[in-house]
Design an enzyme around this catalytic site. Structure first.
Site, short mmCIF file in Angstrom:
data_model
loop_
_atom_site.label_atom_id
_atom_site.label_comp_id
_atom_site.label_asym_id
_atom_site.label_seq_id
_atom_site.Cartn_x
_atom_site.Cartn_y
_atom_site.Cartn_z
CE LYS A 210 -4.08 2.23 2.26
NZ LYS A 210 -3.62 3.35 1.80
NE ARG A 215 -6.49 3.68 -7.14
CZ ARG A 215 -7.60 3.25 -6.72
NH1 ARG A 215 -7.94 3.60 -5.58
NH2 ARG A 215 -8.16 2.22 -7.27
NE ARG A 230 -9.77 9.02 -3.66
CZ ARG A 230 -9.75 8.01 -2.67
NH1 ARG A 230 -8.54 7.57 -2.19
NH2 ARG A 230 -11.05 7.62 -2.19
CD GLU A 259 -1.70 5.21 -4.63
OE1 GLU A 259 -0.84 6.05 -3.95
OE2 GLU A 259 -2.80 5.06 -3.87
CG PHE A 299 -2.51 -1.05 -8.01
CD1 PHE A 299 -3.88 -0.77 -8.37
CD2 PHE A 299 -2.05 0.28 -7.47
CE1 PHE A 299 -4.78 0.13 -8.18
CE2 PHE A 299 -2.61 1.23 -7.12
CZ PHE A 299 -4.10 1.28 -7.43
NE ARG A 374 -14.71 3.33 1.30
CZ ARG A 374 -13.43 3.83 1.01
NH1 ARG A 374 -12.33 3.43 1.17
NH2 ARG A 374 -13.48 5.16 0.76
#
Length: 512
Positions: A210, A215, A230, A259, A299, A374
């Site tokens: 992480k 982002r 984001r 990111e 990612f 989410r």
């Protein structure tokens, strides 16, 4: 549509806790709305002004104005008047704002005045969450709710989808596809208290670093590259080194998720503030890039060669990512077969922390990409408890903090769109942060009684805490233990803040 009708529905939605009733009320409202009303009606339902902050404080709003006898204002007329208000600047601007606000309030009925006051102060609390609005829009137009939901995710805007649906009906949804050059809302992660909990919930999974960066969604179509945050802001011109990196990748048409982060000479991450400051810098980009270069770390792959990958399992999306992106530009990861393989996951977490990152994200290998949601298939794990909360108010400081807004009142989101205060903190603040937050919170102020300054709930702050304890003092029945400020998150919106429900779920020991 008359503003009076919108104000009535807002009041009725606030008065009910039943989701089905909220949906029915919104469906009825959408049936009555014209397509051109949607870009105004939807933000108003959420308590937002399309124009953003208008520079109108209580000194102007507190002046009493006799209400109109009957409703005549339309939502589009109000929007036009507020747009005019937002353009006021320069000498005499305060008097001109007062005049325009007075004219608007004088044309409004008493109920409309209350609604407008709530909009202008950020205090509309009717619980019209986007998810309920999506269901209401689907019911009003006869479109399948799941299709409306997906269109909103891909368009990044409920207003855009609503306007199309109200104009053309369900057939309009066919044009909302994942398109290179049009950003989509990113998939987000829930929290887990430990790697063991995350792996236990997901089974076979990937454990990824992480990163404490910003982002970024990278779109490439031939020689054209666009970069989005984001919140779907276009930041292409600020990050030329990221554009160059995207042009070096093997593919020529893709959408990648990742990111950007700044590293020091030893390859360790620089502070989040340095990365955020660099990404936010619009002046002398070349000098900023030389002083604080950022690197993209990818990612996920959302689209490759014109093929939409959103519904594919994560394992297949990552295979496409690995085909395009060399390993040094991909996030570090470890594959874990399940709870029996937990030592490997724990070892990866320890290594990640040793490299200076803030934790891991554990991802279900079989899960699709839930844009704008989410999802429970991504679980973030940090070694300390942190929350993204909204500042509801602040208290004037004492001693060396005299003249500074210091003690923050912290709120988490409720399901109905309101905020529940979880406690206060003045810890973790530097002098620079105190000065900045005082200026920023005064811009958001809606009242000041000389001790507490109540503000519009717009500023997100990341808070570390040691745990929860029961408390009858606060509306959620709990309060934070030893809360302290980590940083402000200006890259996040209030609706991105953590919820009361998620907080209680993460702490079953205090669940009522």
């Amino acid at each position: 549509m008359l503003l009076a009708r919108l104000a009535q529905v807002s009041r009725e939605v606030a008065a009910t806790s039943a989701r089905s009733r909220k949906t029915a009320l919104l469906a009825e409202l959408f049936r009555e709305a014209e397509p051109d009303d949607a870009p105004v009606v939807i933000p108003y339902l959420a308590g937002r002004l399309p124009q953003g902050r208008l520079g109108v404080g209580w000194k102007v709003l507190g002046r009493p104005v006799a209400p109109a006898a009957g409703p005549t204002l339309t939502v589009r007329e109000v929007d036009a008047r507020l747009t005019e208000l937002g353009k006021v600047s320069g000498p005499g601007s305060q008097a001109e704002r007062a005049r325009l606000v007075g004219e608007l309030m004088g044309a409004a009925t008493e109920e409309e005045q209350r609604f407008l006051l709530g909009l202008l102060t950020g205090e509309v609390r009717q619980g019209a969450l986007e998810a309920v609005a999506v269901e209401g829009l689907a019911e009003a137009t006869g479109a399948p709710p799941e299709d409306v939901r997906r269109a909103v995710m891909l368009a990044g805007s409920l207003q855009t989808v609503a306007e199309a649906l109200l104009t053309e009906g369900p057939a309009a949804l066919d044009r909302f596809r994942l398109t290179v050059g049009r950003p989509v809302l990113p998939m987000l992660a829930h929290s887990a208290s430990s790697v063991a909990e995350a792996v236990g919930r997901l089974g076979a999974c990937a454990v990824e670093e992480k990163l404490d960066g910003i982002r970024v969604q990278v779109h490439r179509d031939g020689d054209t590259v666009r970069l989005y945050t984001r919140t779907l802001d276009d930041i292409t011109d600020r990050l030329p080194e990221v554009t160059s990196a995207a042009l070096e990748l093997r593919g020529s048409r893709f959408v990648l998720d990742g990111e950007v982060i700044a590293f020091d000479g030893a390859g360790r991450p620089r502070s989040f503030q340095e990365t955020a400051g660099r990404v936010g810098s619009r002046v002398d980009v070349a000098t900023a890039a030389e002083a604080v270069p950022v690197s993209p770390v990818f990612f996920d792959a959302l689209s490759v060669d014109g093929r939409d990958l959103l519904d594919l399992p994560f394992a297949e999306r990552h295979a496409e990512l690995a085909r395009l992106v060399p390993e040094p530009m991909r996030v570090r990861r470890a594959l874990v077969s399940g709870p029996d393989d937990l030592p490997a996951a724990e070892e990866f977490l320890a290594g990640t922390l040793a490299r200076g990152h803030e934790g891991v994200v554990v991802k279900d290998l079989a899960a699709p990409y839930s844009a704008g949601r989410r999802g429970a298939s991504w679980l973030k794990v940090k070694p300390v408890h942190t929350l993204d909360l909204v500042v509801l108010a602040a208290e004037w400081g004492h001693g060396r903090r005299t003249g500074k807004l210091s003690n923050l009142h912290l709120g988490a989101r409720r399901e109905d769109g309101s905020y529940a205060m979880l406690g206060k903190t003045f810890k973790g603040m530097t002098d620079v942060m105190l000065a900045w937050q005082t200026e920023r919170l005064r811009e958001l102020a809606v009242s000041d009684d000389g001790h507490v300054v109540t503000v519009r709930p717009e500023l997100v702050v990341e808070i570390a805490y040691d745990g929860l304890q029961r408390s009858t003092r606060y509306p959620a029945g709990v309060t934070l233990r030893f809360a302290r400020v980590i940083r402000y998150r200006e890259d996040k919106r209030p609706q991105d803040a953590d919820t009361v429900e998620a907080l209680l779920a993460a702490h079953p020991e205090v669940r009522r």
